[in-house]
Design a protein around this motif. Structure first.
Motif, mmCIF file in Angstrom:
data_model
loop_
_atom_site.group_PDB
_atom_site.id
_atom_site.type_symbol
_atom_site.label_atom_id
_atom_site.label_comp_id
_atom_site.label_asym_id
_atom_site.label_seq_id
_atom_site.Cartn_x
_atom_site.Cartn_y
_atom_site.Cartn_z
ATOM 1 N N ARG A 152 1.006 17.881 -4.050
ATOM 2 C CA ARG A 152 1.136 17.249 -4.864
ATOM 3 C C ARG A 152 1.883 16.483 -5.913
ATOM 4 N N THR A 153 2.980 16.941 -5.910
ATOM 5 C CA THR A 153 4.751 16.033 -6.517
ATOM 6 C C THR A 153 4.320 15.453 -6.149
ATOM 7 N N PHE A 154 4.817 14.437 -4.753
ATOM 8 C CA PHE A 154 5.277 13.488 -4.452
ATOM 9 C C PHE A 154 3.999 12.434 -4.461
ATOM 10 N N TYR A 155 2.771 13.001 -4.556
ATOM 11 C CA TYR A 155 1.476 11.893 -5.111
ATOM 12 C C TYR A 155 1.961 11.737 -6.482
ATOM 13 N N ILE A 156 2.225 12.333 -7.180
ATOM 14 C CA ILE A 156 2.076 12.217 -8.752
ATOM 15 C C ILE A 156 3.484 11.207 -8.916
ATOM 16 N N TYR A 157 4.694 11.837 -8.295
ATOM 17 C CA TYR A 157 5.939 10.536 -8.196
ATOM 18 C C TYR A 157 5.588 8.959 -7.576
ATOM 19 N N SER A 158 4.870 8.661 -6.395
ATOM 20 C CA SER A 158 4.644 7.475 -5.994
ATOM 21 C C SER A 158 3.550 6.868 -6.747
ATOM 22 N N ILE A 159 2.887 7.388 -7.194
ATOM 23 C CA ILE A 159 1.455 6.621 -7.942
ATOM 24 C C ILE A 159 2.385 6.263 -9.278
ATOM 25 N N ALA A 160 3.086 6.657 -10.298
ATOM 26 C CA ALA A 160 3.572 6.713 -11.218
ATOM 27 C C ALA A 160 4.487 5.944 -10.822
ATOM 28 N N ASN A 161 5.351 5.449 -9.992
ATOM 29 C CA ASN A 161 6.151 4.591 -9.247
ATOM 30 C C ASN A 161 5.643 3.428 -8.987
ATOM 31 N N ILE A 162 4.471 2.930 -8.292
ATOM 32 C CA ILE A 162 3.716 2.136 -7.544
ATOM 33 C C ILE A 162 3.212 1.205 -9.412
ATOM 34 N N ILE A 163 2.568 2.166 -10.342
ATOM 35 C CA ILE A 163 2.411 1.247 -11.457
ATOM 36 C C ILE A 163 3.446 0.961 -12.510
ATOM 37 N N GLN A 164 4.858 1.148 -12.577
ATOM 38 C CA GLN A 164 5.543 0.718 -13.208
ATOM 39 C C GLN A 164 6.114 -0.353 -12.068
ATOM 40 N N SER A 165 6.197 -0.222 -11.225
ATOM 41 C CA SER A 165 6.498 -1.671 -10.847
ATOM 42 C C SER A 165 5.845 -2.391 -10.684
ATOM 43 N N CYS A 166 4.178 -2.739 -11.263
ATOM 44 C CA CYS A 166 3.632 -4.132 -10.845
ATOM 45 C C CYS A 166 3.981 -4.877 -11.813
ATOM 46 N N GLY A 167 4.399 -3.212 -13.692
ATOM 47 C CA GLY A 167 4.390 -4.612 -14.078
ATOM 48 C C GLY A 167 6.063 -5.278 -13.915
ATOM 49 N N TYR A 168 7.196 -4.668 -13.866
ATOM 50 C CA TYR A 168 8.578 -4.502 -13.893
ATOM 51 C C TYR A 168 8.604 -6.195 -13.149
ATOM 52 N N GLY A 169 8.275 -6.600 -12.602
ATOM 53 C CA GLY A 169 8.682 -7.570 -11.952
ATOM 54 C C GLY A 169 8.277 -8.894 -12.579
ATOM 55 N N ILE A 170 6.931 -8.469 -13.455
ATOM 56 C CA ILE A 170 6.700 -9.641 -13.864
ATOM 57 C C ILE A 170 7.468 -10.731 -15.184
ATOM 58 N N PRO A 171 8.559 -9.615 -15.872
ATOM 59 C CA PRO A 171 9.801 -10.953 -16.820
ATOM 60 C C PRO A 171 10.235 -10.993 -15.961
ATOM 61 N N GLN A 172 11.158 -10.562 -14.686
ATOM 62 C CA GLN A 172 11.874 -11.184 -13.485
ATOM 63 C C GLN A 172 11.193 -12.795 -13.225
ATOM 64 N N THR A 173 10.122 -13.087 -13.045
ATOM 65 C CA THR A 173 9.813 -13.849 -12.930
ATOM 66 C C THR A 173 8.794 -14.683 -13.951
ATOM 67 N N TYR A 174 8.547 -14.389 -15.175
ATOM 68 C CA TYR A 174 8.529 -15.267 -15.540
ATOM 69 C C TYR A 174 8.650 -15.779 -17.301
#
Length: 463
Positions: free
Chosen positions: A254-276
């Motif tokens: 389970r540990t791998f998926y916990i970190y992977s899901i957190a990583n996906i969600i955080q990255s969704c918002g991280y690219g927004i300021p860089q673009t806009y």
């Protein structure tokens, strides 16, 4: 006389015994010299890999991290055919394609084609530079998306994957996170300097000439530097037909998926300021183009320190912190920055935007530097279960999860911006067309640290 002869006969074997002892001493000195020579050569190659990876951050990430400058230029100088809104997906698509392709490239070059890493990186450099050059001849917006968002991104991923694999192999568990942190700090330096370089080129020339100059810069800082990097001897199999398979047992836990899901969600918002952020500063807060470019630079500058800082937090032995704690610190702090500073900006409020750029850039920019600690935790869990694990493959999969987040965030950004232009959500930044994007960025950052909640739940069950 007989007694003297007896004494000399007794003494003679002692002189014979000294010869093998002297030979052993000489052999030990020779072995020590050879060991020192091997150690010096190993340190030299390790330093070359670290320096090479640091320099390669410029051609790999320089364009993608500074695309906001081009986005702002296109909004004021549109000469291409097609919808101008599509330019908003180029930056996030570029990041997404790079990250999404990394799991496959890391798997390919981890063991089986480890001896082809340098060749692959050179091919990637040629592809990236050729794509940037082709994009300078674009007449339709889809051509920009294809060349800059897809082809150049694939080329940059081909440079990044084999070289980063070598970096992870040359540095052990005790200092791997710090090595990754140093490379990521150089990535932030690139993101801080490139906006000014590209802004100067766009001000003096048009976007076509700016892209041709960038092609020359990318070629000059990638092709010669790739020759500095070499794969670790342990990764190169003597027989290509007997290459060790990649262990996948960690996918059952389970540990791998916990970190992977957190990583996906955080990255969704991280690219927004860089673009806009650049466009927001120019259109909403009515800042000049120079000030808007400065914000993008200030967004990336703190990452120079934060990447090494969060890498140190993940590796330090004096005050050990778990990977979940370090990721939570990064996530909750960047979320507060988005909600309190970006969301509360108004016309002409340069101070709050600067504060947002620096705090969000520091805490969100250091999130990927926590991966070294995540990998160490997964490595320790594998050792407890007596399972094999490939850390290079793990790093590639974490990059792939980040790519899913970038693409998802980019695709969500366009409808969110449209929704904000037709409805009001309050005052300040929340009441502008960018309000939904601000909320989306903050919420994505919060859920990037949800691994800590999972760990607390696990501890409560144990109690």
């Amino acid at each position: 006389m007989a007694r003297n002869e007896d004494i000399s006969l007794r003494d003679s074997p002692r002189s014979d015994v000294g010869e093998p002892e002297l030979h052993d001493a000489e052999q030990n000195v020779s072995n020590t010299d050879q060991a020192n020579s091997r150690q010096w050569e190993s340190n030299r190659r390790r330093a070359c890999v670290l320096v090479g990876c640091a320099i390669l951050q410029l051609p790999i990430w320089g364009f993608a991290m500074s695309f906001g400058v081009f986005q702002e230029y296109y909004s004021n100088n549109w000469t291409l055919k097609g919808s101008q809104e599509l330019t908003g997906i180029i930056g996030t698509t570029s990041n997404g394609v790079m990250y999404l392709s990394m799991p496959f490239l890391f798997a390919l070059f981890t063991k089986r084609w480890a001896h082809r890493r340098q060749t692959a990186a050179l091919c990637g450099a040629v592809l990236a530079c050729g794509s940037f050059l082709l994009s300078s001849f674009s007449t339709h917006v889809w051509q920009l998306v294809a060349t800059q968002g897809v082809m150049a991104a694939l080329g940059c991923a081909l440079i990044y994957s084999p070289t980063t694999l070598s970096l992870g192999e040359w540095f052990t568990t005790s200092n791997r996170a710090v090595a990754y942190g140093v490379a990521l700090s150089c990535k932030s330096i690139v993101g801080s300097a490139c906006p000014f370089l590209l802004r100067a080129l766009l001000d003096r020339y048009d976007f076509r000439m700016a892209l041709r100059v960038w092609t020359a810069v990318a070629a000059g800082t990638s092709i010669p530097v790739i020759y500095l990097l070499s794969a670790h001897p342990s990764s190169i199999s003597s027989s290509p037909h007997r290459t060790r398979k990649i262990p996948w047992q960690f996918l059952r836990h389970r540990t791998f998926y916990i970190y992977s899901i957190a990583n996906i969600i955080q990255s969704c918002g991280y690219g927004i300021p860089q673009t806009y952020l650049n466009t927001y500063a120019h259109e909403v807060t009515l800042l000049s183009q120079t000030s808007a470019t400065l914000l993008l630079t200030l967004f990336n500058i703190p990452g120079i320190i934060s990447s090494s800082f969060f890498g140190y937090l993940s590796d330090n032995k004096r005050f050990p912190l778990s990977a979940t704690t370090v990721t939570f610190i990064s996530a909750i702090s960047s979320a507060l920055s988005a909600f309190l500073f970006w969301g509360l900006t108004s016309k002409g409020s340069l101070a709050l935007l600067i504060l947002f750029s620096m705090t969000f850039g520091f805490f969100a920019g250091g999130y990927s530097a926590t991966w070294g600690g995540v990998i160490n935790e997964l490595e320790n869990e594998a050792a407890q279960r007596n399972e094999a694990i490939d850390t290079g493959m793990l790093y590639g999969l974490l990059n792939g999860a980040r790519g899913i987040g970038y693409v998802s965030g980019g695709l969500a950004g366009v409808p969110l911006l449209k929704a904000g232009s037709t409805s009001s959500m309050g005052g300040y930044g929340y009441g502008t067309a960018y309000g939904p994007l601000i909320i989306f960025t903050g919420l994505s950052s919060v859920f990037g640290g949800w691994g800590l909640l999972w760990k607390w739940k696990k501890l409560l069950h144990c109690v």
